[in-house]
Design a protein around this motif. Structure first.
Motif, short mmCIF file in Angstrom:
data_model
loop_
_atom_site.label_atom_id
_atom_site.label_comp_id
_atom_site.label_asym_id
_atom_site.label_seq_id
_atom_site.Cartn_x
_atom_site.Cartn_y
_atom_site.Cartn_z
N VAL A 50 0.84 -1.20 0.00
CA VAL A 50 0.00 0.00 0.00
C VAL A 50 0.88 1.25 0.00
N ASN A 51 1.97 1.22 0.77
CA ASN A 51 2.90 2.36 0.78
C ASN A 51 3.50 2.56 -0.61
N HIS A 52 3.87 1.47 -1.25
CA HIS A 52 4.40 1.51 -2.62
C HIS A 52 3.34 2.10 -3.57
N ALA A 53 2.07 1.75 -3.37
CA ALA A 53 0.99 2.28 -4.21
C ALA A 53 0.93 3.80 -4.08
N TRP A 54 0.99 4.31 -2.84
CA TRP A 54 0.98 5.76 -2.63
C TRP A 54 2.16 6.42 -3.34
N GLU A 55 3.35 5.76 -3.28
CA GLU A 55 4.53 6.33 -3.95
C GLU A 55 4.35 6.36 -5.46
N GLU A 56 3.76 5.29 -6.02
CA GLU A 56 3.56 5.24 -7.47
C GLU A 56 2.55 6.30 -7.90
N ILE A 57 1.50 6.49 -7.10
CA ILE A 57 0.49 7.52 -7.43
C ILE A 57 1.17 8.89 -7.45
N ALA A 58 2.01 9.17 -6.44
CA ALA A 58 2.71 10.46 -6.39
C ALA A 58 3.65 10.60 -7.58
N ALA A 59 4.32 9.51 -7.97
CA ALA A 59 5.25 9.56 -9.11
C ALA A 59 4.49 9.92 -10.39
N VAL A 60 3.27 9.37 -10.56
CA VAL A 60 2.49 9.71 -11.76
C VAL A 60 2.01 11.16 -11.68
N TYR A 61 1.55 11.60 -10.50
CA TYR A 61 1.14 13.01 -10.33
C TYR A 61 2.25 13.96 -10.79
N ARG A 62 3.52 13.58 -10.50
CA ARG A 62 4.64 14.48 -10.82
C ARG A 62 4.85 14.62 -12.32
N THR A 63 4.21 13.76 -13.14
CA THR A 63 4.34 13.87 -14.59
C THR A 63 3.26 14.79 -15.19
N ALA A 64 2.35 15.31 -14.35
CA ALA A 64 1.23 16.13 -14.86
C ALA A 64 1.74 17.52 -15.27
N PRO A 65 1.04 18.18 -16.21
CA PRO A 65 1.48 19.50 -16.66
C PRO A 65 1.37 20.56 -15.57
N GLY A 66 2.26 21.55 -15.64
CA GLY A 66 2.30 22.64 -14.68
C GLY A 66 1.87 23.96 -15.28
N LEU A 67 2.24 25.05 -14.60
CA LEU A 67 1.75 26.39 -14.95
C LEU A 67 2.22 26.86 -16.32
N ASP A 68 3.22 26.22 -16.91
CA ASP A 68 3.73 26.65 -18.23
C ASP A 68 2.80 26.20 -19.36
N VAL A 69 1.78 25.40 -19.03
CA VAL A 69 0.85 24.89 -20.05
C VAL A 69 -0.48 25.65 -19.90
N SER A 70 -1.19 25.92 -20.99
CA SER A 70 -2.47 26.65 -20.91
C SER A 70 -3.44 25.91 -20.00
N LEU A 71 -4.34 26.64 -19.35
CA LEU A 71 -5.25 26.01 -18.38
C LEU A 71 -6.06 24.90 -19.04
N ASP A 72 -6.52 25.14 -20.26
CA ASP A 72 -7.33 24.14 -20.94
C ASP A 72 -6.55 22.84 -21.15
N ARG A 73 -5.31 22.96 -21.64
CA ARG A 73 -4.52 21.74 -21.89
C ARG A 73 -4.07 21.13 -20.56
N ARG A 74 -3.88 21.97 -19.54
CA ARG A 74 -3.49 21.47 -18.23
C ARG A 74 -4.60 20.60 -17.63
N ILE A 75 -5.86 21.04 -17.80
CA ILE A 75 -6.99 20.26 -17.27
C ILE A 75 -7.07 18.91 -17.97
N THR A 76 -6.96 18.92 -19.30
CA THR A 76 -6.96 17.66 -20.06
C THR A 76 -5.80 16.77 -19.60
N GLY A 77 -4.63 17.37 -19.42
CA GLY A 77 -3.45 16.61 -18.99
C GLY A 77 -3.65 15.98 -17.61
#
Lengths: 204, 204
Positions: A70-97
């Motif tokens: 379960v701890n590993h699952a939380w780490e993997e979820i956080a690792a995927v979150y870190r691949t999501a787009p940030g403020l340099d991407v338009s809000l519309d594309r960020r939401i889709t991302g």
């Protein structure tokens, strides 16, 4: 002489870490195939290619192995979150991302196995007492990653955290629904993106 | 003579229906207390105050009893949906009312037991083949009740159905989450109402 000792120690540490990781990966695979009620530590050890005693040696008990999963699952979820787009991407594309990212995070094999284990152990007070602080710390890390990506929306931190929690609960329901009714990732991504768009300010 | 026969028959039919209902209610209670993996038909029969043979006599098998429990869950969910506010109530109060209704429907003891049974039997192809048409028919009835309550929003039928499915998936996640983390109905009602409000046109 000192160098040789350090080298041997590191190798032992590495070997231990490798065996632990192999047992966790094997547990993820076994739980996803046969479910947490039917899986045995013997089956997990065989899948990992180690002896049955290795689970006892590395984790002490099946329950501690499942907590590590379960701890590993939380780490993997956080690792995927870190691949999501940030403020340099338009809000519309960020939401889709972020729609894509959250579907990936919560349908990751480790996340599915973690979910199954939590459902299975939910009545076990000792297990949940060890899990709850782990879950709270993990959720807070996920909140930070999400809030940092939407600071330009003008929404308060509390509002943003509330939106992520709604999206995460939706995804939990989607994972539970998927256990019963087959559906495509594309449909789920579109539904989650619509949800995020309904809550976040209008597209740029 | 003809009247007497009719009377006896009706009494037997009533007694059969009563025993079936008692077994279904007992199964709901037992599944919610010990879970579908640990419950036995002997325990269900004892809870219902009937003999162990009654399950076999009235349902044929434990699996058919559990299918009847899931069917009962769908009926209870529809019964709660029918208590939700309609077009005679302002849109704002209608949305709040539906938030309350959906939380009641999906946290109903029969719904929780049905959910647990579905998760438990999801790998059983025979069970799911019997359940799937039942679920599709039930979901369609729920769609009709929901769409009829929001025809004045100007949204299409497909848009309205999509919003209900998102809300229902959120509720499924909330039920799964609640199995692991305690939370109040009030928090959940507010979160669901916010979700409905984000999707439906602005308050009147």
């Amino acid at each position: 002489m000192a160098d040789a000792t350090v080298k041997v120690r590191r190798t032992q540490v590495e070997r231990r870490a490798h065996t632990r990781a192999a047992l966790i990966e094997a547990a993820v695979a076994c739980v996803n195939i046969v479910g947490p009620a039917s899986v045995s530590t013997a089956q997990i050890a065989a899948t990992a290619g180690v002896t049955r005693g290795a689970v006892q040696h590395h984790f002490g008990s099946a329950q501690e192995l499942y907590l590590a999963v379960v701890n590993h699952a939380w780490e993997e979820i956080a690792a995927v979150y870190r691949t999501a787009p940030g403020l340099d991407v338009s809000l519309d594309r960020r939401i889709t991302g972020w729609g894509t990212t959250m579907v990936q995070a919560y349908t990751h094999p480790a996340a599915l196995a973690g979910y199954e284990i939590l459902v299975h152990y939910r009545g076990n007070a000792g297990f949940m007492a060890e899990h709850t602080p782990m879950a709270l710390a993990a959720e807070q890390r996920l909140d930070e990653l999400w809030v940092a990506a939407f600071t330009d929306t003008g929404l308060s931190r509390a509002e943003l955290v509330g939106i992520r929690h709604t999206a995460r609960t939706f995804m939990l329901g989607a994972v539970a629904r998927r256990l019963m009714i087959p559906e495509t990732d594309a449909d789920l991504r579109r539904e989650l993106t619509d949800l995020l768009r309904a809550f976040l300010p209008a597209r740029q």
